[in-house]
Design a protein around this motif. Structure first.
Motif, PDB file in Angstrom:
ATOM      1  N   SER A  19     -24.520  43.924 -11.694  1.00 55.94           N
ATOM      2  CA  SER A  19     -24.688  43.369 -12.986  1.00 55.94           C
ATOM      3  C   SER A  19     -25.355  43.881 -13.709  1.00 55.94           C
ATOM      4  O   SER A  19     -26.265  45.153 -13.419  1.00 55.94           O
ATOM      5  N   HIS A  20     -26.327  43.699 -14.987  1.00 61.66           N
ATOM      6  CA  HIS A  20     -26.801  44.375 -16.319  1.00 61.66           C
ATOM      7  C   HIS A  20     -28.137  44.499 -15.229  1.00 61.66           C
ATOM      8  O   HIS A  20     -28.949  46.140 -15.407  1.00 61.66           O
ATOM      9  N   SER A  21     -28.698  43.722 -14.770  1.00 57.78           N
ATOM     10  CA  SER A  21     -29.963  44.406 -14.272  1.00 57.78           C
ATOM     11  C   SER A  21     -29.668  44.775 -13.024  1.00 57.78           C
ATOM     12  O   SER A  21     -30.440  44.860 -12.296  1.00 57.78           O
ATOM     13  N   HIS A  22     -28.716  45.395 -12.254  1.00 61.22           N
ATOM     14  CA  HIS A  22     -28.704  45.949 -11.200  1.00 61.22           C
ATOM     15  C   HIS A  22     -28.543  45.660 -10.099  1.00 61.22           C
ATOM     16  O   HIS A  22     -28.503  46.249  -9.317  1.00 61.22           O
ATOM     17  N   ILE A  23     -28.475  44.132  -9.850  1.00 64.66           N
ATOM     18  CA  ILE A  23     -28.394  42.731  -8.965  1.00 64.66           C
ATOM     19  C   ILE A  23     -26.515  43.306  -8.586  1.00 64.66           C
ATOM     20  O   ILE A  23     -25.628  43.332  -9.053  1.00 64.66           O
TER      21      ILE A  23
END
Length: 78
Positions: A19-23
């Motif tokens: 994801s954008h938050s690097h999850i």
């Protein structure tokens, strides 16, 4: 029926969706399989196969018989 190419044996690949938050979450990248009725010239008959689009492209280039022979597949059994 499992999602496996009958000629090449290609199957799903394990990957990560980031994801954008690097999850990172696990996901499966499935092979692009198509059900096709292909003409087998050597056997003088139609063969119904479940193959990847990449294999279809190679079949158009080389032909079904020579391609299956190079992979060691006996089309008479299908």
């Amino acid at each position: 029926m499992s999602r496996v190419c009958q000629l090449t044996g290609t199957r799903a690949n394990n990957g990560m969706a980031v994801s954008h938050s690097h999850i990172r979450t696990k996901k499966l990248q499935q092979a692009n399989l198509q059900q096709r009725r292909l003409w087998w010239a050597e056997g003088k008959r139609w063969v119904k196969l479940r193959v990847t689009t990449r294999a279809l492209k190679t079949i158009q280039k080389k032909g079904l018989g020579p391609y299956a022979k190079s992979l060691g597949i006996n089309l008479a059994r299908l």
